[in-house]
Design an enzyme around this catalytic site. Structure first.
Site, short mmCIF file in Angstrom:
data_model
loop_
_atom_site.label_atom_id
_atom_site.label_comp_id
_atom_site.label_asym_id
_atom_site.label_seq_id
_atom_site.Cartn_x
_atom_site.Cartn_y
_atom_site.Cartn_z
N ASP A 164 -36.77 -42.58 -47.57
CA ASP A 164 -36.08 -41.76 -48.56
C ASP A 164 -34.61 -41.76 -48.19
OD1 ASP A 164 -35.04 -41.19 -51.12
OD2 ASP A 164 -36.01 -39.28 -51.19
N HIS B 193 -40.94 -40.72 -58.76
CA HIS B 193 -40.28 -39.37 -58.35
C HIS B 193 -41.34 -38.21 -59.13
CE1 HIS B 193 -36.60 -37.12 -57.04
NE2 HIS B 193 -37.49 -36.40 -57.66
N LYS C 218 -40.24 -48.52 -60.37
CA LYS C 218 -39.84 -46.97 -60.12
C LYS C 218 -39.75 -46.19 -61.43
CE LYS C 218 -38.44 -43.45 -57.83
NZ LYS C 218 -38.05 -43.08 -56.23
N HIS D 223 -39.63 -46.71 -48.58
CA HIS D 223 -38.66 -46.12 -49.76
C HIS D 223 -37.15 -45.72 -49.22
CE1 HIS D 223 -38.01 -42.53 -52.90
NE2 HIS D 223 -37.00 -42.92 -52.59
N HIS E 296 -42.11 -39.34 -51.54
CA HIS E 296 -41.53 -38.37 -50.78
C HIS E 296 -42.26 -37.04 -51.20
CE1 HIS E 296 -39.43 -38.33 -54.61
NE2 HIS E 296 -38.54 -39.03 -54.11
N HIS F 89 -32.89 -46.41 -49.85
CA HIS F 89 -31.58 -46.33 -50.77
C HIS F 89 -30.45 -47.21 -50.05
CE1 HIS F 89 -32.78 -43.45 -53.98
NE2 HIS F 89 -33.72 -43.03 -52.81
O1 DOR Z 1 -32.40 -36.74 -52.42
C1 DOR Z 1 -32.41 -37.98 -53.06
N1 DOR Z 1 -31.58 -38.65 -53.05
N2 DOR Z 1 -33.48 -37.98 -53.89
C2 DOR Z 1 -33.66 -38.83 -54.83
O2 DOR Z 1 -34.58 -38.80 -55.43
C3 DOR Z 1 -32.47 -39.82 -55.06
C4 DOR Z 1 -31.69 -39.97 -53.81
C5 DOR Z 1 -30.26 -40.62 -53.93
O3 DOR Z 1 -30.30 -41.62 -54.71
O4 DOR Z 1 -29.37 -40.14 -53.34
ZN ZN Z 2 -35.23 -41.87 -53.09
#
Ligand code: DOR
Ligand code: ZN
Length: 346
Positions: free
Chosen positions: A247, A136, A99, A14, A174, A16
């Site tokens: 995450d 999520h 997702k 996971h 998460h 970003h």
């Molecule tokens: O804390 C988070 N940030 N939780 C998420 O589900 C998305 C993520 C983000 O994209 O910044």
């Molecule tokens: Zn995330």
């Protein structure tokens, strides 16, 4: 005394990466990982197979030459998603998973799902072709307290969905509560959970006592210590249903240190060392490979990586990077809040 351990190279289930200048700046921070499941919550989101193919090409173009890394793409589920497009992207090897963001649950989730009935056609098709769903797991109803949103999601959304479509392979991403751990442990098959660094190392006190620490604010939010303890037990148990997913979610420093700060913890640069620290504290270093390198690929039906990384346990606390510079501004790196003795060998 210095100690070393060698593991099959981990994957991050996971992650970003964002896009553009931010992506270029943060990509090298994931160099301990061989593969990662890439989150699709860009603006606009990565919805179709064509979107995912184009995003994957941008990631590969931005990747430093010496960084062996395979992005595993996901599609952002909307109520207008076409089941045939999803199935084709999976068959072509473009999309690994889909997702599901409940609309309004977190960063860039406005195009997410309001009514699960509207996406049942996609989910049924995914179950048929064996394509996993990353979730999520939080409800968004205003009347549900933010600390209860995961537990309520399990009762209202996840459990009914699993009863209706038991063949669908789901990852509860998460996981942050003892309720989530217990629910995953109760599932015979087709359910697994990923665990972040910050939810294993911290509880809500570290975020809120003595001042509010915006860099610990993420969603799902940090919970009380009984939940943290349940997550640490699950991660270090060797149970094949739990695996690593950072995450790691970069936001520019000014967007976090703000009267309305963004949710997200940028842990990628230190993540593997932090997980090792948790496993050492729990007396479970012999199970770190299961969690970091083996359980995730097994659940996704992929082989583990054939290369390895070596972790070194130093006698002295390791210097921690404070920020990573990106073309979109500096991003503050996760602070474990206690000395970190582990590092990944070059
Ligand atoms: O804390 C988070 N940030 N939780 C998420 O589900 C998305 C993520 C983000 O994209 O910044
Ligand atoms: Zn995330």
């Amino acid at each position: 005394m210095t100690k070393t351990i060698t593991l099959p190279r981990p994957d991050d289930w996971h992650l970003h990466l964002r896009d553009g200048a931010m992506m270029e700046g943060v990509l090298p921070a994931s160099r301990d990982f061989a593969r990662a499941i890439i989150m699709p919550n860009l603006v606009p989101p990565v919805v179709t197979g064509a979107d995912a193919a184009a995003y994957r090409d941008r990631i590969l173009a931005a990747l430093p030459e010496d960084q062996g890394f395979t992005p595993l793409m996901t599609l952002y589920l909307t109520e207008a998603t076409d089941p045939a497009d999803v199935a084709a992207a999976h068959a072509d090897g473009i999309a690994t998973a889909v997702k599901l963001y409940p609309a309004g649950a977190t960063t860039n989730s406005a195009s997410g799902v309001r009514d699960i009935e509207k996406v049942m056609g996609v989910l049924e098709r995914m179950a048929e072709i064996g394509m996993p769903l990353c979730m999520h797991g939080e409800v968004t109803n205003a009347e549900v307290d933010i600390f209860d949103r995961e537990a309520v999601f399990i009762d209202r959304v996840l459990d009914p969905l699993r009863r209706r479509l038991p063949e669908l392979k789901i990852i509860m991403e998460h996981v942050t509560t003892a309720d989530g751990v217990a629910y995953i442990e109760s599932a015979e098959e087709n359910l697994a959970g990923s665990l972040t660094v910050q939810h294993l190392m911290l509880n809500r006190n570290q975020m809120l006592v003595g001042g509010i620490r915006p860099h610990y604010y993420c969603l799902p939010i940090l919970k009380r210590s009984i939940h943290q303890e349940a997550l640490r037990r699950a991660a270090t148990s060797g149970d094949r249903r739990f695996f690593l997913g950072t995450d790691s979610a970069p936001h520019a420093q000014h967007a976090k240190e703000n009267a309305c700060g963004c949710a997200g913890v940028f842990s990628a640069p230190l993540a593997v060392a932090c997980y090792a620290q948790v496993f050492e504290e729990e007396g479970a270093l012999d199970r770190l490979a299961d969690f970091a390198s083996l359980n995730g690929p097994a659940y996704y039906g992929l082989p583990p990586n054939s290369d390895t990384i070596t972790l070194i346990r130093e006698d002295a606390p390791q210097p921690l990077p404070e920020t990573v510079a990106t073309g979109a501004g500096p991003v503050v790196v996760f602070d474990p809040g206690s000395p970190l003795f582990w590092r990944v060998a070059n």
